[in-house]
Design a protein around this motif. Sequence first.
Motif, PDB file in Angstrom:
ATOM      1  N   ILE A  72       1.023  -1.075  -0.430  1.00 32.24           N
ATOM      2  CA  ILE A  72       0.185  -0.002  -0.237  1.00 32.24           C
ATOM      3  C   ILE A  72       0.923   1.255  -0.531  1.00 32.24           C
ATOM      4  N   THR A  73       0.272   2.793  -0.262  1.00 32.13           N
ATOM      5  CA  THR A  73       0.929   3.796  -0.171  1.00 32.13           C
ATOM      6  C   THR A  73       0.656   4.297   1.589  1.00 32.13           C
ATOM      7  N   GLU A 260       2.965 -10.915   2.303  1.00 32.66           N
ATOM      8  CA  GLU A 260       3.364  -9.900   1.780  1.00 32.66           C
ATOM      9  C   GLU A 260       4.155  -9.809   1.131  1.00 32.66           C
ATOM     10  N   ASN A 276       7.255  -6.681 -11.107  1.00 32.14           N
ATOM     11  CA  ASN A 276       7.345  -8.329 -11.267  1.00 32.14           C
ATOM     12  C   ASN A 276       6.128  -8.420  -9.716  1.00 32.14           C
TER      13      ASN A 276
HETATM   14  P1  NAD Z   1       9.100   0.783  -3.963  1.00 29.70           P
HETATM   15  O1  NAD Z   1       9.391  -0.668  -2.648  1.00 29.70           O
HETATM   16  O2  NAD Z   1       7.570   0.746  -3.421  1.00 29.70           O
HETATM   17  O3  NAD Z   1       9.783   0.868  -4.430  1.00 29.70           O
HETATM   18  C1  NAD Z   1      11.040   0.877  -4.942  1.00 29.70           C
HETATM   19  C2  NAD Z   1      11.908   0.726  -6.291  1.00 29.70           C
HETATM   20  O4  NAD Z   1      11.794  -0.253  -6.879  1.00 29.70           O
HETATM   21  C3  NAD Z   1      10.803   1.391  -7.466  1.00 29.70           C
HETATM   22  O5  NAD Z   1      11.944   1.830  -8.308  1.00 29.70           O
HETATM   23  C4  NAD Z   1      10.359   0.465  -8.286  1.00 29.70           C
HETATM   24  O6  NAD Z   1       9.511   0.571  -9.101  1.00 29.70           O
HETATM   25  C5  NAD Z   1      10.735  -0.849  -7.688  1.00 29.70           C
HETATM   26  N1  NAD Z   1       9.762  -1.613  -7.784  1.00 29.70           N
HETATM   27  C6  NAD Z   1       9.566  -2.403  -6.114  1.00 29.70           C
HETATM   28  N2  NAD Z   1       8.862  -3.726  -6.656  1.00 29.70           N
HETATM   29  C7  NAD Z   1       8.816  -3.752  -7.357  1.00 29.70           C
HETATM   30  C8  NAD Z   1       8.158  -5.206  -8.263  1.00 29.70           C
HETATM   31  N3  NAD Z   1       7.993  -5.907  -8.221  1.00 29.70           N
HETATM   32  N4  NAD Z   1       8.748  -5.072  -9.868  1.00 29.70           N
HETATM   33  C9  NAD Z   1       9.376  -4.072 -10.259  1.00 29.70           C
HETATM   34  N5  NAD Z   1       9.689  -3.302  -9.784  1.00 29.70           N
HETATM   35  C10 NAD Z   1       9.689  -2.300  -8.115  1.00 29.70           C
HETATM   36  O7  NAD Z   1       9.288   1.143  -2.148  1.00 29.70           O
HETATM   37  P2  NAD Z   1       9.079   2.749  -2.118  1.00 29.70           P
HETATM   38  O8  NAD Z   1       9.454   3.702  -3.395  1.00 29.70           O
HETATM   39  O9  NAD Z   1      10.102   3.546  -1.151  1.00 29.70           O
HETATM   40  O10 NAD Z   1       7.889   3.110  -1.434  1.00 29.70           O
HETATM   41  C11 NAD Z   1       6.920   3.518  -2.299  1.00 29.70           C
HETATM   42  C12 NAD Z   1       5.431   2.857  -1.430  1.00 29.70           C
HETATM   43  O11 NAD Z   1       4.992   2.048  -1.040  1.00 29.70           O
HETATM   44  C13 NAD Z   1       5.414   4.648  -0.224  1.00 29.70           C
HETATM   45  O12 NAD Z   1       3.936   4.892  -0.405  1.00 29.70           O
HETATM   46  C14 NAD Z   1       5.478   3.047   0.545  1.00 29.70           C
HETATM   47  O13 NAD Z   1       5.536   3.637   2.009  1.00 29.70           O
HETATM   48  C15 NAD Z   1       5.349   1.492   0.157  1.00 29.70           C
HETATM   49  N6  NAD Z   1       5.641   0.585   1.031  1.00 29.70           N
HETATM   50  C16 NAD Z   1       4.333   0.379   1.089  1.00 29.70           C
HETATM   51  C17 NAD Z   1       5.164  -1.432   1.729  1.00 29.70           C
HETATM   52  C18 NAD Z   1       3.460  -2.243   2.480  1.00 29.70           C
HETATM   53  O14 NAD Z   1       2.559  -1.834   1.575  1.00 29.70           O
HETATM   54  N7  NAD Z   1       4.265  -3.434   3.184  1.00 29.70           N
HETATM   55  C19 NAD Z   1       6.003  -1.353   2.020  1.00 29.70           C
HETATM   56  C20 NAD Z   1       7.314  -0.504   1.852  1.00 29.70           C
HETATM   57  C21 NAD Z   1       7.274   1.033   1.231  1.00 29.70           C
END
Ligand code: NAD
Length: 481
Positions: A72-73, A260, A276
């Motif tokens: 989630i965001t 998750e 992914n």
């Molecule tokens: P992120 O993990 O969402 O992304 C980091 C980088 O990794 C980005 O460039 C993204 O494009 C890439 N990436 C992540 N998952 C990917 C996938 N499955 N396939 C391809 N590329 C992928 O971290 P962030 O940008 O710091 O956080 C974005 C939002 O997510 C924030 O609102 C944060 O609070 C939230 N968040 C949620 C959780 C959760 O729900 N468990 C965990 C971490 C962050």
Amino acid sequence: MAKTPITVAHGDGIGPEIMAATLQMLDAAGAQLEIETIEIGEQVYLRGVTAGIEDKDWASIRRTGVFLKAPITTPFGGGYKSLNVTTRKTLGLFANVRPYMAYSPFVKTHFPKMDMVIVRENEEDLYAGIEYQHTPDVMECLKLISRQGCERISRYAFEYARANGRKKVTCMIKDNIMKMTDGLFYKVFAEIAKDYPDIENDRMIIDIGTAKIAADPERFDVVVAPNLYGDIISDVAAEVMGSVGLGGSANIGMKQAMFEAVHGSAPDIAGKGIANPSGLLLGAIMMLVHIGQNDVATKLHNAWLKTLEDGIHTGDIYKEGVSTKRVGTKEFSDAVIARLGQVPTKLPAMNYPSDAKRITIPDVKPTTGVKKELVGMDVYIDWNGTPDELAAKLNAVAAPLNLTMISCRGLKLWPNGQPESSYLSHMANRFLKSADAKTLASTAETMGLLQRINEAGLNVIKMENLFTYDGVKGFTAGQGE
Ligand code: NAD
């Protein structure tokens, strides 16, 4: 096979895309699931629900006991609470389990044999976030560690090792410095280890342990650690594994569990169909094992490994020369589905034994029958003068207790402090009925002393009762005492 009810949340950003793909793969593999869908995340936060989940939706998770959650965001500012921390604490999800495995040469890494699992305590330690301001300059954060918490997490780590054919559990702590809190964590770990003679155990101080995870992760099997250290080494392990997008995670409690992906909602690539789904899929595979659908877990995991080694890769892990085809989320999950029933030929195949039982941990009862006796009190005072001046004021009101030490940040300043010792206006003043802590004090005496200190015009920050437990001191000495 009867269907197992689970609660599913599709989340934000790439969440709905990777959840749709994951559910499709689960279904094709023959997972028997009865899905209840709930809404969590940004839209819920923006409706003013600071926890990110409506009260009514807890009922679904309580009913099914199994929560498959997409990322989630969390909106910036506005007092929004982390849904992950809230969920872990509310449901008592005491163990966070994260496997870290290299998929070399298909995913680039410096450590091709890395295959470790971090089991992180999830409910206590500094993560409780209990903090106070004591003076304009001094803040406090309470580190609470319980025997129950230590016992549950250590037993879970050993049970996990046994259930997954792993050979060794390493405990990471800093008990050379935090002798009581981290000391308890290791002491309980060593006690529990005796119940598992088939599994090796060892210990490492967290600083060198973290360095070893960064420089030599292939030596580790299962690692168990208190909450904060576990959080830090989880990120180090993910980084050296080289593929954060491939991490799945399980949060396990006595009654409920949440599964998750390790990564977040990746808003930068949301809606493009290129994310992914592997992290969430691996989380979902851990869920299948949790609910006893091990055969489906084995089939799906092996189809996924085969897809990876066939070079069918999403953009985040695509490498010219290694990958054979760059695919989007849907094409990737279709490729996994097409390989159901196949096993990898180069990567090690997975096998979750079909007769394996869900890991259960007995409830840990509070310790009873211990003689807890009051022997004195530490009084923290906001004091701008010298330790000697403070000692003179306190000695005048101490009787029938005795002022035995004044310390600041754990360093003894009085009596016989070292002239070069620096200090703040934050003095811990130790009062004991007798210096050897063998004579009992009464509450009337400690309360009376507190009142006299107040009447002497001193600014009391807080007091801490000093107890012995079966005659053993329940408090540390000051450095230099
Ligand atoms: P992120 O993990 O969402 O992304 C980091 C980088 O990794 C980005 O460039 C993204 O494009 C890439 N990436 C992540 N998952 C990917 C996938 N499955 N396939 C391809 N590329 C992928 O971290 P962030 O940008 O710091 O956080 C974005 C939002 O997510 C924030 O609102 C944060 O609070 C939230 N968040 C949620 C959780 C959760 O729900 N468990 C965990 C971490 C962050």
